[in-house]
Design a protein around this motif. Structure first.
Motif, PDB file in Angstrom:
ATOM      1  N   ILE A   1       0.996   4.192  -2.850  1.00 47.17           N
ATOM      2  CA  ILE A   1       0.768   5.612  -2.528  1.00 47.17           C
ATOM      3  C   ILE A   1       1.895   6.471  -3.091  1.00 47.17           C
ATOM      4  CG2 ILE A   1       0.707   7.284  -0.622  1.00 47.17           C
ATOM      5  CD1 ILE A   1      -0.828   5.126   0.985  1.00 47.17           C
ATOM      6  N   ILE A   2       3.125   6.020  -2.909  1.00 47.02           N
ATOM      7  CA  ILE A   2       4.276   6.769  -3.429  1.00 47.02           C
ATOM      8  C   ILE A   2       4.201   6.867  -4.953  1.00 47.02           C
ATOM      9  CG2 ILE A   2       6.788   6.691  -3.729  1.00 47.02           C
ATOM     10  CD1 ILE A   2       6.892   5.544  -0.854  1.00 47.02           C
ATOM     11  N   MET A   3       3.841   5.767  -5.617  1.00 46.89           N
ATOM     12  CA  MET A   3       3.727   5.797  -7.080  1.00 46.89           C
ATOM     13  C   MET A   3       2.592   6.716  -7.531  1.00 46.89           C
ATOM     14  SD  MET A   3       4.612   1.934  -8.359  1.00 46.89           S
ATOM     15  CE  MET A   3       3.743   1.006  -7.115  1.00 46.89           C
ATOM     16  N   SER A   4       1.499   6.750  -6.786  1.00 49.25           N
ATOM     17  CA  SER A   4       0.377   7.630  -7.133  1.00 49.25           C
ATOM     18  C   SER A   4       0.766   9.098  -7.002  1.00 49.25           C
ATOM     19  CB  SER A   4      -0.823   7.350  -6.224  1.00 49.25           C
ATOM     20  OG  SER A   4      -1.267   6.041  -6.402  1.00 49.25           O
TER      21      SER A   4
ATOM     22  N   VAL B   1       0.845  -1.208   0.000  1.00 50.47           N
ATOM     23  CA  VAL B   1       0.000   0.000   0.000  1.00 50.47           C
ATOM     24  C   VAL B   1       0.876   1.251   0.000  1.00 50.47           C
ATOM     25  CG1 VAL B   1      -1.714   1.301   1.329  1.00 50.47           C
ATOM     26  CG2 VAL B   1      -1.907  -1.178   1.140  1.00 50.47           C
ATOM     27  N   ALA B   2       1.946   1.234   0.804  1.00 52.68           N
ATOM     28  CA  ALA B   2       2.844   2.388   0.861  1.00 52.68           C
ATOM     29  C   ALA B   2       3.512   2.616  -0.497  1.00 52.68           C
ATOM     30  CB  ALA B   2       3.897   2.188   1.945  1.00 52.68           C
TER      31      ALA B   2
END
Length: 135
Positions: free
Chosen positions: A84-87, A80-81
């Motif tokens: 989020i970073i890729m988003s 999930v982390a």
């Protein structure tokens, strides 16, 4: 066997080990077993082995909480982390770079003493070492 030798050579070259004889250890010192963990990657189309990563792991299942350790820590991010970073990077039109570190754990600070003495590991089963030697 070449992968195991590559792992051990890398650990010795970085000064991760020092040979001790089991008779020289104190009564408060703890000795844990170790083994090689093999992660095999296969080609999706053919099923042939494309890569085999071998890591030396300590058999932590023999450790006792409050005696051998207080906390455990794993520097692996959750999926999930990572998403989020890729988003965030995609929304800000940024580039991301990925690094695959070999033997990354040895970059951490060395722990000389445990809570109740020093830690040592036995060579993995099948690894050619003289009897009674620990690292």
């Amino acid at each position: 066997m070449a992968s195991e030798d590559k792992e051990m050579t890398g650990l010795w070259a970085r000064g991760c080990f020092k040979k001790w004889h089991r008779n020289d250890l104190l009564k408060t010192d703890r000795v844990f077993g170790s083994r090689f963990h093999c992660n095999i990657k296969r080609d999706a189309a053919t099923g042939l082995i494309t890569n085999c990563k071998v890591r030396l792991v300590v058999l932590g299942n023999r450790m006792e909480e409050e005696i051998d350790y207080e906390d455990s820590f794993s520097p692996v991010p959750h999926a999930v982390a990572s998403r989020i970073i890729m988003s965030i990077a995609a929304a800000a039109d940024m580039e991301l770079h990925c690094v695959d570190l070999s033997q990354a754990f040895i970059q951490a600070d060395k722990i000389e003493e445990g809570m109740n003495g020093s830690f040592f590991i036995m060579p993995p089963v099948g690894y050619n070492e003289e009897p009674g030697v620990v690292y």
